[in-house]
Design a protein around this motif. Structure first.
Motif, PDB file in Angstrom:
ATOM      1  N   VAL A 422     -12.022 -78.529  -8.465  1.00 12.41           N
ATOM      2  CA  VAL A 422     -12.536 -77.430  -8.218  1.00 12.41           C
ATOM      3  C   VAL A 422     -14.104 -77.651  -7.139  1.00 12.41           C
ATOM      4  O   VAL A 422     -14.826 -78.679  -7.412  1.00 12.41           O
ATOM      5  N   VAL A 423     -13.954 -77.054  -5.997  1.00  7.43           N
ATOM      6  CA  VAL A 423     -14.907 -77.207  -4.997  1.00  7.43           C
ATOM      7  C   VAL A 423     -16.041 -76.374  -5.024  1.00  7.43           C
ATOM      8  O   VAL A 423     -15.711 -75.039  -4.855  1.00  7.43           O
ATOM      9  N   LEU A 424     -17.279 -76.884  -4.914  1.00  7.54           N
ATOM     10  CA  LEU A 424     -18.318 -75.795  -4.989  1.00  7.54           C
ATOM     11  C   LEU A 424     -19.049 -75.835  -3.534  1.00  7.54           C
ATOM     12  O   LEU A 424     -18.452 -76.554  -2.562  1.00  7.54           O
ATOM     13  N   GLY A 425     -20.104 -75.322  -3.497  1.00 10.35           N
ATOM     14  CA  GLY A 425     -20.790 -75.168  -2.194  1.00 10.35           C
ATOM     15  C   GLY A 425     -20.822 -73.882  -1.578  1.00 10.35           C
ATOM     16  O   GLY A 425     -20.393 -72.877  -1.989  1.00 10.35           O
ATOM     17  N   TYR A 426     -21.293 -73.844  -0.330  1.00  9.74           N
ATOM     18  CA  TYR A 426     -21.262 -72.688   0.615  1.00  9.74           C
ATOM     19  C   TYR A 426     -19.708 -72.246   0.750  1.00  9.74           C
ATOM     20  O   TYR A 426     -19.067 -73.044   1.253  1.00  9.74           O
ATOM     21  N   GLY A 427     -19.485 -71.165   0.931  1.00  8.74           N
ATOM     22  CA  GLY A 427     -18.437 -70.515   1.590  1.00  8.74           C
ATOM     23  C   GLY A 427     -17.400 -70.569   0.092  1.00  8.74           C
ATOM     24  O   GLY A 427     -16.380 -69.697  -0.005  1.00  8.74           O
ATOM     25  N   ALA A 428     -17.625 -71.023  -0.937  1.00  9.86           N
ATOM     26  CA  ALA A 428     -16.520 -71.302  -1.969  1.00  9.86           C
ATOM     27  C   ALA A 428     -16.859 -70.145  -3.004  1.00  9.86           C
ATOM     28  O   ALA A 428     -17.936 -69.604  -3.009  1.00  9.86           O
ATOM     29  N   ASP A 429     -15.893 -69.906  -3.975  1.00  8.03           N
ATOM     30  CA  ASP A 429     -16.082 -68.951  -4.921  1.00  8.03           C
ATOM     31  C   ASP A 429     -17.300 -68.986  -5.610  1.00  8.03           C
ATOM     32  O   ASP A 429     -17.930 -70.168  -5.808  1.00  8.03           O
ATOM     33  N   VAL A 437     -11.578 -70.726 -16.532  1.00  8.26           N
ATOM     34  CA  VAL A 437     -11.773 -70.933 -18.159  1.00  8.26           C
ATOM     35  C   VAL A 437     -10.984 -70.031 -18.771  1.00  8.26           C
ATOM     36  O   VAL A 437     -10.222 -70.378 -19.736  1.00  8.26           O
ATOM     37  N   PRO A 438     -10.752 -68.858 -18.508  1.00  9.99           N
ATOM     38  CA  PRO A 438      -9.946 -68.007 -19.335  1.00  9.99           C
ATOM     39  C   PRO A 438      -8.458 -68.461 -19.194  1.00  9.99           C
ATOM     40  O   PRO A 438      -7.642 -68.488 -20.242  1.00  9.99           O
ATOM     41  N   ALA A 439      -7.945 -69.058 -17.985  1.00  9.19           N
ATOM     42  CA  ALA A 439      -6.653 -69.360 -17.461  1.00  9.19           C
ATOM     43  C   ALA A 439      -6.625 -70.703 -18.228  1.00  9.19           C
ATOM     44  O   ALA A 439      -5.259 -70.671 -19.105  1.00  9.19           O
ATOM     45  N   LEU A 440      -7.308 -71.584 -18.489  1.00  5.93           N
ATOM     46  CA  LEU A 440      -7.141 -72.616 -19.089  1.00  5.93           C
ATOM     47  C   LEU A 440      -7.140 -72.577 -20.642  1.00  5.93           C
ATOM     48  O   LEU A 440      -6.266 -73.253 -21.322  1.00  5.93           O
ATOM     49  N   THR A 441      -7.858 -71.572 -21.060  1.00  7.74           N
ATOM     50  CA  THR A 441      -7.946 -71.292 -22.659  1.00  7.74           C
ATOM     51  C   THR A 441      -6.823 -70.798 -22.938  1.00  7.74           C
ATOM     52  O   THR A 441      -6.031 -71.309 -24.094  1.00  7.74           O
ATOM     53  N   ALA A 442      -6.028 -69.818 -22.285  1.00  9.52           N
ATOM     54  CA  ALA A 442      -4.857 -69.032 -22.558  1.00  9.52           C
ATOM     55  C   ALA A 442      -3.669 -70.340 -22.555  1.00  9.52           C
ATOM     56  O   ALA A 442      -2.718 -70.226 -23.372  1.00  9.52           O
ATOM     57  N   PRO A 450      -3.386 -81.099 -21.870  1.00 14.76           N
ATOM     58  CA  PRO A 450      -4.880 -81.809 -21.416  1.00 14.76           C
ATOM     59  C   PRO A 450      -4.890 -81.508 -19.900  1.00 14.76           C
ATOM     60  O   PRO A 450      -4.007 -81.403 -18.981  1.00 14.76           O
ATOM     61  N   VAL A 451      -6.267 -81.250 -19.793  1.00 15.10           N
ATOM     62  CA  VAL A 451      -6.810 -80.910 -18.278  1.00 15.10           C
ATOM     63  C   VAL A 451      -7.734 -81.606 -17.895  1.00 15.10           C
ATOM     64  O   VAL A 451      -8.757 -81.905 -18.570  1.00 15.10           O
ATOM     65  N   VAL A 452      -7.817 -82.194 -16.705  1.00 17.97           N
ATOM     66  CA  VAL A 452      -8.673 -83.117 -16.036  1.00 17.97           C
ATOM     67  C   VAL A 452      -9.161 -82.330 -14.588  1.00 17.97           C
ATOM     68  O   VAL A 452      -8.390 -81.887 -13.820  1.00 17.97           O
ATOM     69  N   VAL A 453     -10.539 -82.161 -14.432  1.00 18.54           N
ATOM     70  CA  VAL A 453     -11.115 -81.505 -13.316  1.00 18.54           C
ATOM     71  C   VAL A 453     -11.786 -82.487 -12.314  1.00 18.54           C
ATOM     72  O   VAL A 453     -12.753 -83.220 -13.153  1.00 18.54           O
ATOM     73  N   ASP A 470     -20.206 -78.002 -17.658  1.00 19.48           N
ATOM     74  CA  ASP A 470     -20.171 -77.331 -18.855  1.00 19.48           C
ATOM     75  C   ASP A 470     -19.368 -76.159 -19.319  1.00 19.48           C
ATOM     76  O   ASP A 470     -18.614 -76.462 -20.376  1.00 19.48           O
ATOM     77  N   ALA A 471     -19.160 -75.456 -18.362  1.00 14.72           N
ATOM     78  CA  ALA A 471     -18.264 -74.075 -18.803  1.00 14.72           C
ATOM     79  C   ALA A 471     -16.838 -74.951 -18.822  1.00 14.72           C
ATOM     80  O   ALA A 471     -15.979 -74.308 -19.731  1.00 14.72           O
ATOM     81  N   LEU A 472     -16.526 -75.556 -17.814  1.00 14.50           N
ATOM     82  CA  LEU A 472     -15.049 -76.066 -17.885  1.00 14.50           C
ATOM     83  C   LEU A 472     -14.853 -77.270 -19.143  1.00 14.50           C
ATOM     84  O   LEU A 472     -13.767 -77.111 -19.717  1.00 14.50           O
ATOM     85  N   ALA A 473     -15.934 -78.050 -19.306  1.00 12.39           N
ATOM     86  CA  ALA A 473     -15.544 -78.730 -20.629  1.00 12.39           C
ATOM     87  C   ALA A 473     -15.546 -78.047 -21.932  1.00 12.39           C
ATOM     88  O   ALA A 473     -14.776 -78.367 -22.687  1.00 12.39           O
ATOM     89  N   ALA A 474     -16.069 -76.939 -21.802  1.00 16.31           N
ATOM     90  CA  ALA A 474     -16.266 -75.959 -23.170  1.00 16.31           C
ATOM     91  C   ALA A 474     -14.906 -75.528 -23.334  1.00 16.31           C
ATOM     92  O   ALA A 474     -14.346 -75.252 -24.275  1.00 16.31           O
ATOM     93  N   ALA A 475     -14.235 -75.265 -22.375  1.00 13.93           N
ATOM     94  CA  ALA A 475     -12.683 -74.735 -22.236  1.00 13.93           C
ATOM     95  C   ALA A 475     -11.770 -75.967 -22.543  1.00 13.93           C
ATOM     96  O   ALA A 475     -10.531 -75.954 -22.529  1.00 13.93           O
TER      97      ALA A 475
END
Lengths: 498, 468
Positions: A422-429, A437-442, A450-453, A470-475
């Protein structure tokens, strides 16, 4: 031309002491002639030419006329229309012209015109993201104007790239790109770039996400960057021969703010790598390579080595623990990436441990997935590859394809460990976790997955590293700032050790 | 390698393409200019690439346009076309690219008929038409003889020509004498009034002007007059009022000094003073001198000629010599005399677009706000037109300053590549001739070249660039 006036009424008047220029009078004639019920109009100074025209229209004055007089000749269908037309002529002649507001600014249509309109002082940079076939003209404008240019466009023919870079070299400017998505110039982040602190390290990057990974890790270690100069993914190929890399290195060598240089790239052509190394050895600024290869598969290790050069302690790279799903020995690795260099790094780290990893951007041609993104076995997909971005935005902006792949993986029942970037910064989502998160949870509700990001970014990014982590870890995801650490963690869950 | 101070301070950014980058740049407080980019109006992308990457082009265009700027223009003589152009008998020059009688439009035919009658090669209209249709009278573009002519551009051996020279680069250019407005040969009229006036111009006006011009101690600096006109509300194509008055002022003392009956002298002065387009026929060869100075510069994509014959619009470029690139002439949009209307107007005609080729006329519309009203526009439209033309041209001509733009020089040197890339066509101010032979002028307005001319020129220039 003139048809004889319809039967009706007419008014032919000569007026003295009234003057309007001929253009104004032609406008008045046209406007009055367009009125309903008016069959012919001539409002004009009574010159011989105009009197002849009036005669041709059956509207000649009966009394003798002089050129200083104004002829107002109107034919109309009835008295009412005639009176209205006469009044309209009076009103039009009396009307004050609209004030002359300043011109609507004419926007520049080319980079050349845009640069031309800038004030002469201060540095300038052009950014070109037009379709690839047309990028060369815009980039050439910048070079001709003595300015550097970042070419984001892909699909630029390699011969254009070579010609542009040669011209830029001769003009003492830099062509970043084509297909350059990331740069930071004097603190200004261009394209996909992160909010990192200023500092002594200059990056020359033939890889956008590679540069993002490196600059973010440096930032997390408290080390800033002076500039990130992208050179385009093809720059270190045989065809281009490192033209922009060599110029970027020279520019950073001359830059007082840059004390060390890190060269980030996918695997370069060997002959070009040798030429670049030789050139780098001639510079006064120390240059370290973070070019990925089977021998040097790890960007994080390159950053750590650079920190060593600087005498800076290597920090513990940020991470978050996810759900404890236990190990899945014998399961397969599914890497679903948005960053091409990060995908390469994952494959280079995984291959010695897992054996062959198939991909749409494979390490060897025989490992090519083709279009079968749902293939079984160890697979790493680069959703940012040109073939998958035709007609849609980059996966760093539009996650649709990757979310579909996650859903498909969960439904397949193939035992797997899911590795994502998951890439953050200018220009990204603006909030990638919100979609992920909803996709991983589902998916995790459906099967053991198991999911590693690998979360590439900084706290100062608009999305905030911790907030996303935090949001991703919570999922349930295990989150790492280092893609290499994330990959190794995934390999560990597969019961393998890198 | 210093990258032009790029690494020394945050750069101002000029961006063409998707604006997602600009938004995040603005969020960082960076200074961003968004280019209103759009795909080229025409042209194969590979041709455009070949031209923008042609290493000769920048230097060649600089050479070409510097010759344009350097050119001067002084009035040296007035002589009959027969002598000065060595026009063969039974030859008539016309405006625009080559054309024959069969394809000639009404006003061109009218002018050819009139000239045939005027020269005495035929005594009736029918006989003149028969000679012309049979090809017994040779037709050739003015541009092939260092000459230009407004509207139909009809120039026959007995007509007197302004003779101009470029004292800097030595070029010569010629143009016939302006007949005035209304029913005139150049608009396709050929009645008795027209022929009578032409006879007077041949017998009185020409000889008087010739004596006057030859007697002037200092030749008239026509370029200087053109420059002053732009300060006085003229744009030098459709509005020549100030220029005509200045020409009258400069020529009058010499005209009065000519050994001729005072009634002839008075008639000459009255004729000049009564014709607000008198100067056009001096301005055009001035522009022609400058554009001809830029001929034959290999690799240059600059336009050297724009001209129309009433059927076709033709252009030439500095990089392609005397080759014509043509397309169908468009019909101007504008205002009409009397109750003439759009259906009465002939498609675009005349060599006078040499003014725009030189950077005045429609290109300097901002200098002459009155002109824009021909199409019901506004003064801001005039300013915007000139602003657009700056994006089509290679440089600004400091000698032709436009007061309202802060005395910015006129946009000069049309680049075929820029025309393609911006999708904007050159803006031309023009008179309108009646469609039917013999009609004369029906109005005036604005027109653009057909894009086909530039399309062909671009392809030919690209082919030449690849071969070089």
């Amino acid at each position: 031309m003139s048809s004889p006036p319809r039967p009706g009424v007419r008014s032919v008047v000569l007026r003295s002491g009234v003057y309007a220029d001929s253009v104004r009078l032609m406008q008045v004639s046209r406007d009055i002639g367009a009125r309903d019920g008016v069959s012919a109009v001539l409002v004009a100074m009574a010159t011989p030419l105009n009197l002849e025209l009036a005669a041709g229209m059956g509207l000649a004055p009966e009394e003798p006329a002089t050129p200083e007089q104004l002829l107002v000749a109107i034919a109309a269908d009835d008295d009412a229309a005639l009176a209205a037309a006469v009044a309209a002529v009076e009103a039009a002649l009396a009307e004050r012209q609209r004030s002359t507001a300043s011109a609507q600014a004419v926007p520049a249509r080319t980079i050349g015109a845009g640069l031309d309109a800038l004030p002469a002082d201060g540095p300038a940079l052009a950014i070109v993201s037009v379709p690839g076939a047309y990028a060369v003209a815009e980039a050439a404008d910048a070079i001709a104007a003595g300015q550097s240019v970042l070419v984001f466009s892909d699909g630029v023919p390699v011969e254009h790239e070579v010609a542009l870079k040669r011209a830029a070299h001769d003009a003492g400017v830099l062509v970043m790109g084509p297909d350059c998505g990331t740069a930071i110039v004097s603190g200004v982040a261009l394209g996909f770039a992160n909010v990192v602190r200023p500092g002594p390290v200059g990056l020359v990057a033939a890889s956008g996400t590679g540069a993002q990974q490196v600059s973010c890790l440096l930032d997390m270690a408290g080390v800033g960057v002076s500039h990130v100069l992208g050179v385009g993914g093809r720059d270190l190929s045989e065809a281009v021969g490192g033209l922009a890399t060599l110029d970027a290195l020279a520019a950073l060598d001359a830059d007082p703010a840059t004390e060390r240089v890190l060269l980030v790239s996918k695997p370069p052509a060997p002959s070009v790598a040798a030429a670049v190394s030789a050139a780098a050895a001639q510079l006064s600024v120390p240059v370290r390579s973070a070019a990925l290869s089977a021998q040097t598969p790890d960007l994080t290790a390159a950053v750590e080595a650079l920190l060593g050069d600087l005498g800076v302690a290597v920090p513990e790279w940020p991470s978050r623990s996810g759900a404890d799903d236990g190990a899945l020995p014998g399961a397969v690795l599914k890497g679903l990436y948005s960053g091409g260099t990060l995908a390469d790094e994952a494959m280079l780290l995984a291959a010695p441990v897992l054996g062959d990893v198939r991909s749409n951007t494979p390490l060897r041609p025989d490992l090519d997935l083709g279009t079968d993104l749902a293939a079984t076995g160890h697979v790493v997909v680069d959703f940012g590859d040109d073939a998958l971005t035709v007609g849609r935005a980059h996966p760093m902006i539009d996650p649709t394809l990757r979310l579909e792949a996650i859903d498909r993986l969960a439904a397949s029942g193939e035992p797997a460990v899911l590795l994502l970037d998951v890439v953050l910064g200018y220009g990204a989502d603006a909030d990638p976790a919100a979609a992920l998160v909803p996709a991983l949870t589902a998916a995790r509700a459906r099967t053991t997955l198991p999911v590693v990001v690998a979360l590439v970014g900084t706290e100062a990014d608009p999305q905030g590293w911790s907030r996303q982590a935090d949001a991703l870890a919570a999922a349930g995801a295990h989150v790492f700032a280092s893609n290499a650490q994330a990959t190794r963690h995934a390999l560990g869950l597969l019961g393998a050790r890198a | 390698m210093s990258l032009g101070q790029l690494l020394s301070a945050p750069p101002a950014v000029v961006a063409a393409g998707v604006d997602v980058f600009s938004a995040s740049l603005r969020a960082q407080g960076a200074e961003v200019t968004d280019v209103d980019w759009r795909p080229p109006g025409f042209g194969d992308p590979a041709d455009l690439a070949a031209l923008v990457l042609d290493p000769r082009r920048a230097t060649a265009n600089r050479t070409a346009v510097e010759r344009v700027l350097a050119a001067g223009s002084v009035l040296t003589d007035v002589r009959p076309a027969r002598e000065v152009l060595r026009l063969a008998d039974r030859t008539i020059l016309h405006a625009g690219p080559p054309i024959d009688w069969a394809d000639a439009s009404g006003p061109l035919r009218g002018g050819l008929i009139g000239a045939t009658l005027f020269e005495g090669w035929a005594s009736t209209v029918e006989e003149a038409e028969r000679l012309l249709a049979a090809g017994e009278i040779a037709l050739d573009p003015c541009h092939h003889h260092s000459a230009v002519g407004p509207m139909a551009g009809i120039t026959s051996p007995s007509m007197w020509m302004w003779c101009l020279e470029d004292p800097v680069q030595g070029g010569k250019a010629y143009c016939n004498l302006n007949e005035g407005l209304g029913k005139v040969l150049r608009m396709g009229a050929f009645n008795e009034e027209v022929l009578t006036r032409l006879g007077w111009m041949r017998d009185v006006l020409g000889p008087v002007l010739a004596q006057a011009v030859r007697s002037m101690a200092e030749p008239l600096d026509v370029k200087a007059v053109l420059a002053q006109m732009l300060q006085m509300g003229d744009e030098g194509h459709n509005r020549n009022r100030a220029g005509s008055l200045m020409a009258l002022r400069e020529l009058s003392p010499a005209v009065v000094g000519v050994d001729a009956p005072s009634s002839d002298v008075a008639a000459v002065l009255r004729f000049i003073g009564g014709n607000e387009h008198f100067f056009l026929n001096l301005g055009m060869p001035t522009a022609k001198l400058a554009m001809d100075a830029a001929r034959d510069v290999p690799g240059s994509t600059m336009v050297t000629v724009m001209a129309r014959n009433g059927t076709e619009f033709g252009i030439q470029t500095a990089g392609t010599g005397d080759r014509w690139f043509t397309g169908p002439a468009q019909t101007p949009v504008g205002l009409f005399l009397g109750d003439y209307g759009p259906d009465d107007a002939n498609p675009d005609i005349g060599d006078s677009a040499i003014m725009e080729t030189y950077g005045v006329g429609g290109f300097s519309m901002a200098a002459a706000p009155a002109i824009v009203r021909f199409v019901g526009g506004t003064v801001p439209d005039a300013l915007a037109t000139t602003e657009r033309m700056y994006q089509l041209t290679l440089t600004e001509n400091p000698a032709m300053a436009i007061p309202i733009l802060g005395f910015r020089g006129s946009p000069t040197g049309i680049d075929v590549v820029s025309v393609a890339r911006t999708g904007w066509l050159p803006q031309i101010n023009t008179g309108m001739a009646g469609r039917v032979a013999g009609t004369g002028q029906v109005g005036a307005g604005l027109v653009q070249p057909p894009r086909e001319c530039f399309e062909q020129a671009l392809a030919a220039l690209a082919q030449e660039a690849r071969a070089a």
